[in-house]
Design a protein around this motif. Structure first.
Motif, PDB file in Angstrom:
ATOM      1  N   GLY A 110     -18.034 -10.776  -5.616  1.00  0.00           N
ATOM      2  CA  GLY A 110     -19.153 -11.588  -5.460  1.00  0.00           C
ATOM      3  C   GLY A 110     -19.133 -12.464  -4.228  1.00  0.00           C
ATOM      4  N   GLU A 111     -18.023 -12.824  -3.713  1.00  0.00           N
ATOM      5  CA  GLU A 111     -17.835 -13.744  -2.560  1.00  0.00           C
ATOM      6  C   GLU A 111     -16.681 -13.070  -1.621  1.00  0.00           C
ATOM      7  OE1 GLU A 111     -17.903 -18.369  -3.661  1.00  0.00           O
ATOM      8  OE2 GLU A 111     -17.049 -17.256  -5.266  1.00  0.00           O
ATOM      9  N   GLU A 112     -17.285 -11.925  -1.307  1.00  0.00           N
ATOM     10  CA  GLU A 112     -16.147 -11.181  -0.428  1.00  0.00           C
ATOM     11  C   GLU A 112     -15.788 -11.581   0.784  1.00  0.00           C
ATOM     12  OE1 GLU A 112     -18.378  -9.799  -2.561  1.00  0.00           O
ATOM     13  OE2 GLU A 112     -17.191  -8.375  -3.785  1.00  0.00           O
ATOM     14  N   THR A 113     -16.385 -12.707   1.331  1.00  0.00           N
ATOM     15  CA  THR A 113     -16.028 -13.378   2.574  1.00  0.00           C
ATOM     16  C   THR A 113     -14.710 -14.074   2.509  1.00  0.00           C
ATOM     17  OG1 THR A 113     -17.189 -15.178   2.011  1.00  0.00           O
ATOM     18  CG2 THR A 113     -18.309 -13.485   3.583  1.00  0.00           C
ATOM     19  N   VAL A 114     -14.397 -14.331   1.000  1.00  0.00           N
ATOM     20  CA  VAL A 114     -13.100 -14.896   0.857  1.00  0.00           C
ATOM     21  C   VAL A 114     -12.055 -13.584   0.465  1.00  0.00           C
ATOM     22  CG1 VAL A 114     -11.831 -16.383  -0.700  1.00  0.00           C
ATOM     23  CG2 VAL A 114     -14.241 -16.849  -0.052  1.00  0.00           C
ATOM     24  N   ARG A 115     -11.220 -13.368   1.449  1.00  0.00           N
ATOM     25  CA  ARG A 115     -10.506 -12.028   1.638  1.00  0.00           C
ATOM     26  C   ARG A 115      -9.136 -12.430   2.168  1.00  0.00           C
ATOM     27  NH1 ARG A 115     -11.512  -8.019   6.147  1.00  0.00           N
ATOM     28  NH2 ARG A 115      -9.259  -7.961   6.141  1.00  0.00           N
ATOM     29  N   SER A 116      -8.318 -11.357   1.855  1.00  0.00           N
ATOM     30  CA  SER A 116      -6.849 -11.771   2.192  1.00  0.00           C
ATOM     31  C   SER A 116      -6.829 -10.876   3.675  1.00  0.00           C
ATOM     32  CB  SER A 116      -5.808 -11.082   1.335  1.00  0.00           C
ATOM     33  OG  SER A 116      -6.092  -9.794   1.192  1.00  0.00           O
ATOM     34  N   ALA A 117      -5.489 -11.324   4.356  1.00  0.00           N
ATOM     35  CA  ALA A 117      -5.445 -10.369   5.438  1.00  0.00           C
ATOM     36  C   ALA A 117      -4.975  -8.799   4.946  1.00  0.00           C
ATOM     37  CB  ALA A 117      -4.165 -10.917   6.423  1.00  0.00           C
ATOM     38  N   SER A 118      -5.506  -7.958   5.573  1.00  0.00           N
ATOM     39  CA  SER A 118      -5.207  -6.551   5.532  1.00  0.00           C
ATOM     40  C   SER A 118      -3.691  -6.133   5.768  1.00  0.00           C
ATOM     41  CB  SER A 118      -5.754  -5.611   6.499  1.00  0.00           C
ATOM     42  OG  SER A 118      -7.291  -5.886   6.277  1.00  0.00           O
ATOM     43  N   VAL A 119      -3.327  -5.591   4.670  1.00  0.00           N
ATOM     44  CA  VAL A 119      -1.905  -4.788   4.712  1.00  0.00           C
ATOM     45  C   VAL A 119      -1.737  -3.432   4.888  1.00  0.00           C
ATOM     46  CG1 VAL A 119       0.350  -4.801   3.505  1.00  0.00           C
ATOM     47  CG2 VAL A 119      -0.929  -6.899   3.581  1.00  0.00           C
ATOM     48  N   ALA A 120      -0.938  -2.727   5.549  1.00  0.00           N
ATOM     49  CA  ALA A 120      -1.009  -1.375   5.796  1.00  0.00           C
ATOM     50  C   ALA A 120      -0.170  -0.524   4.657  1.00  0.00           C
ATOM     51  CB  ALA A 120      -0.564  -0.826   7.091  1.00  0.00           C
ATOM     52  N   LEU A 121      -0.667   0.507   4.179  1.00  0.00           N
ATOM     53  CA  LEU A 121       0.062   1.400   3.393  1.00  0.00           C
ATOM     54  C   LEU A 121       0.316   2.892   4.236  1.00  0.00           C
ATOM     55  CD1 LEU A 121       1.563   2.603   0.888  1.00  0.00           C
ATOM     56  CD2 LEU A 121      -0.977   3.112   0.159  1.00  0.00           C
ATOM     57  N   SER A 122       1.590   3.124   4.303  1.00  0.00           N
ATOM     58  CA  SER A 122       1.908   4.370   5.217  1.00  0.00           C
ATOM     59  C   SER A 122       2.592   5.192   3.994  1.00  0.00           C
ATOM     60  CB  SER A 122       3.160   4.169   6.178  1.00  0.00           C
ATOM     61  OG  SER A 122       3.234   5.262   6.577  1.00  0.00           O
ATOM     62  N   VAL A 123       1.851   6.563   4.139  1.00  0.00           N
ATOM     63  CA  VAL A 123       2.370   7.585   3.118  1.00  0.00           C
ATOM     64  C   VAL A 123       3.234   8.711   3.852  1.00  0.00           C
ATOM     65  CG1 VAL A 123       1.521   9.279   1.284  1.00  0.00           C
ATOM     66  CG2 VAL A 123       0.491   7.135   1.546  1.00  0.00           C
ATOM     67  N   HIS A 124       4.087   8.936   3.476  1.00  0.00           N
ATOM     68  CA  HIS A 124       5.207   9.924   4.145  1.00  0.00           C
ATOM     69  C   HIS A 124       4.882  11.400   3.610  1.00  0.00           C
ATOM     70  CE1 HIS A 124       8.044   7.255   6.419  1.00  0.00           C
ATOM     71  NE2 HIS A 124       6.834   6.966   6.587  1.00  0.00           N
ATOM     72  N   TYR A 125       4.881  12.336   4.094  1.00  0.00           N
ATOM     73  CA  TYR A 125       4.646  13.777   3.545  1.00  0.00           C
ATOM     74  C   TYR A 125       5.464  14.757   4.494  1.00  0.00           C
ATOM     75  CZ  TYR A 125       0.553  13.658   6.299  1.00  0.00           C
ATOM     76  OH  TYR A 125      -0.390  13.628   7.558  1.00  0.00           O
ATOM     77  N   ALA A 126       5.430  16.026   3.937  1.00  0.00           N
ATOM     78  CA  ALA A 126       6.402  16.941   4.703  1.00  0.00           C
ATOM     79  C   ALA A 126       5.248  17.694   5.516  1.00  0.00           C
ATOM     80  CB  ALA A 126       6.958  17.981   3.855  1.00  0.00           C
TER      81      ALA A 126
ATOM     82  N   THR B 160      -3.362 -13.409  -0.555  1.00  0.00           N
ATOM     83  CA  THR B 160      -2.482 -12.351  -0.047  1.00  0.00           C
ATOM     84  C   THR B 160      -2.257 -11.082  -0.683  1.00  0.00           C
ATOM     85  OG1 THR B 160      -0.961 -14.424   0.314  1.00  0.00           O
ATOM     86  CG2 THR B 160      -0.138 -12.450   0.636  1.00  0.00           C
ATOM     87  N   THR B 161      -2.325 -10.160  -0.001  1.00  0.00           N
ATOM     88  CA  THR B 161      -2.296  -8.612  -0.443  1.00  0.00           C
ATOM     89  C   THR B 161      -0.842  -8.190  -0.313  1.00  0.00           C
ATOM     90  OG1 THR B 161      -4.463  -7.963  -0.032  1.00  0.00           O
ATOM     91  CG2 THR B 161      -2.725  -6.339   0.051  1.00  0.00           C
ATOM     92  N   VAL B 162      -0.424  -7.885  -1.568  1.00  0.00           N
ATOM     93  CA  VAL B 162       1.176  -7.097  -1.481  1.00  0.00           C
ATOM     94  C   VAL B 162       0.859  -5.773  -1.871  1.00  0.00           C
ATOM     95  CG1 VAL B 162       3.206  -7.104  -2.739  1.00  0.00           C
ATOM     96  CG2 VAL B 162       2.215  -9.503  -2.129  1.00  0.00           C
ATOM     97  N   VAL B 163       1.463  -4.726  -0.944  1.00  0.00           N
ATOM     98  CA  VAL B 163       1.391  -3.419  -1.424  1.00  0.00           C
ATOM     99  C   VAL B 163       2.840  -2.812  -1.589  1.00  0.00           C
ATOM    100  CG1 VAL B 163       0.965  -1.148  -0.371  1.00  0.00           C
ATOM    101  CG2 VAL B 163      -0.487  -3.197   0.036  1.00  0.00           C
ATOM    102  N   GLU B 164       3.200  -2.324  -2.770  1.00  0.00           N
ATOM    103  CA  GLU B 164       4.409  -2.298  -3.239  1.00  0.00           C
ATOM    104  C   GLU B 164       4.513  -0.486  -3.542  1.00  0.00           C
ATOM    105  OE1 GLU B 164       6.307  -6.296  -5.017  1.00  0.00           O
ATOM    106  OE2 GLU B 164       4.875  -5.246  -6.145  1.00  0.00           O
ATOM    107  N   PRO B 165       5.151   0.084  -3.072  1.00  0.00           N
ATOM    108  CA  PRO B 165       5.915  -0.044  -1.573  1.00  0.00           C
ATOM    109  C   PRO B 165       4.812   0.168  -0.486  1.00  0.00           C
ATOM    110  CG  PRO B 165       6.503   2.278  -2.498  1.00  0.00           C
ATOM    111  CD  PRO B 165       5.537   1.653  -3.557  1.00  0.00           C
TER     112      PRO B 165
END
Length: 343
Positions: A196-212, A138-143
């Motif tokens: 070495g076994e990249e077929t074993v992977r987590s689901a993707s999680v999005a990172l949104s970056v806010h900027y002016a 499981t991928t966790v992106v904080e924040p």
């Protein structure tokens, strides 16, 4: 040879020194946890008394046979070729490798061996736990929503307490950092995978970056040959996250406020509309600070035929025989360059 894991000791190996790690009979194991689709090594050591030569070794798995728990040789289990591989030796190392681990591989594994002066049948075992589906990675992106400059941390959680080294990917490309200061280029979808076994992977999680807003520009359509009475559209645009709302744009002419909104339409262009225009953009990021972003100025030029044509006479009072100047005055863009006089 298909891995029977009941191996007879080769003659050359049997001639090596015996019992190098222990002087007593026995087997010790380490329980293991593996993610579905990976390879795992069951760690195992065995010992025997001096004076023995190992003649065969074998791995077994606990199976229910006739309602009784029985040690079944791995060679008798339905599995693809090379699924089980003995990577130990005949001198104390009895490690077993299981490739492409599947949920059916979970269970208790026993190691037995025979020597010239005795044999050993284990009553202890190594237990393999297999984590499948929702408990794999499981991928966790904080924040998950950050502002430019914020610290971002990527964490790969596994159903197993100890996981092999992992790699990180962003939009399918390998990335080297799991901690970084956010920039707009870091926005995307992240996932982790077993190295070495990249077929074993987590689901993707999005990172949104806010900027002016950046790259704020003002465009005019049509961009040239704007004729009096025609229609002109001025449009403001810029890059921002979150996007600039419609009310986040303002238009100015010669530094004087004109209107709000991304587009401003002049349906009947007149000479009074000539001037230098610029727009301003902001979102909730720039609004919280003082960095409201202005576009470069754009000059709107309006073409029109001569109007307000008049004649001036100088001097006003004329005496017979004196000189007089008659001047034709007009308002035009471009300026009139051809005059015809009538009396």
């Amino acid at each position: 040879v298909a891995v029977t894991l009941l191996k007879t000791c080769p003659v050359a190996t049997c001639l090596l020194p015996e019992g190098v790690w222990s002087g007593t009979w026995g087997v010790t194991y380490e329980n293991q946890c593996a993610l579905r689709g990976t390879s795992v090594d069951l760690k195992c050591k065995y010992g025997y008394t001096l004076g023995n030569l190992i003649t065969w070794v074998g791995w077994f798995k606990a199976q229910q046979v006739s309602n009784k728990l029985t040690q079944v040789p791995l060679s008798q289990l339905p599995s693809p070729p090379n699924h089980f591989k003995y990577i130990g030796d005949y001198r104390g190392n009895c490690n077993l490798r299981i490739n492409n681990v599947q949920p059916l591989d979970q269970g208790a594994y026993y190691f037995n061996f025979a020597a010239t002066l005795g044999s050993w049948t284990s009553d202890t075992y190594a237990f393999l736990s297999v984590r499948a589906a929702a408990t794999e990675l499981t991928t966790v992106v904080e924040p998950s929503v950050a502002r430019e400059g914020d610290a971002v941390r990527l964490t790969c959680k596994s159903g197993c307490p100890e996981t092999r080294k992992i790699n990180w990917f962003k939009d399918g490309r390998l990335v080297q950092r799991s901690q970084f200061q956010a920039s707009r280029e870091d926005a995307g979808s992240y996932f982790c995978a077993i190295q070495g076994e990249e077929t074993v992977r987590s689901a993707s999680v999005a990172l949104s970056v806010h900027y002016a807003p950046t790259d704020v520009t003002l465009s005019v359509s049509p961009s040239r040959d704007v004729v009096r009475g025609s229609m002109v559209t001025l449009t403001c645009s810029g890059r921002a996250n979150p996007p600039v709302a419609r009310s986040g744009y303002r238009l100015y002419k010669d530094a004087t406020y004109v209107s709000s909104g991304q587009s401003h339409v002049i349906s009947d262009v007149q000479p009074r509309h000539r001037g230098r225009y610029h727009c301003q953009a902001w979102n909730n990021i720039s609004r919280s600070g003082s960095n409201l972003i202005n576009s470069l100025a754009v000059y709107l030029d309006v073409w029109y035929q001569p109007m307000n044509v008049s004649v001036s006479v100088s001097p006003e009072h004329i005496v017979e025989g004196s000189g007089v100047n008659l001047t034709c005055i007009s308002d035009a863009n471009p300026a009139a360059d051809n005059y015809t006089w009538y009396k």
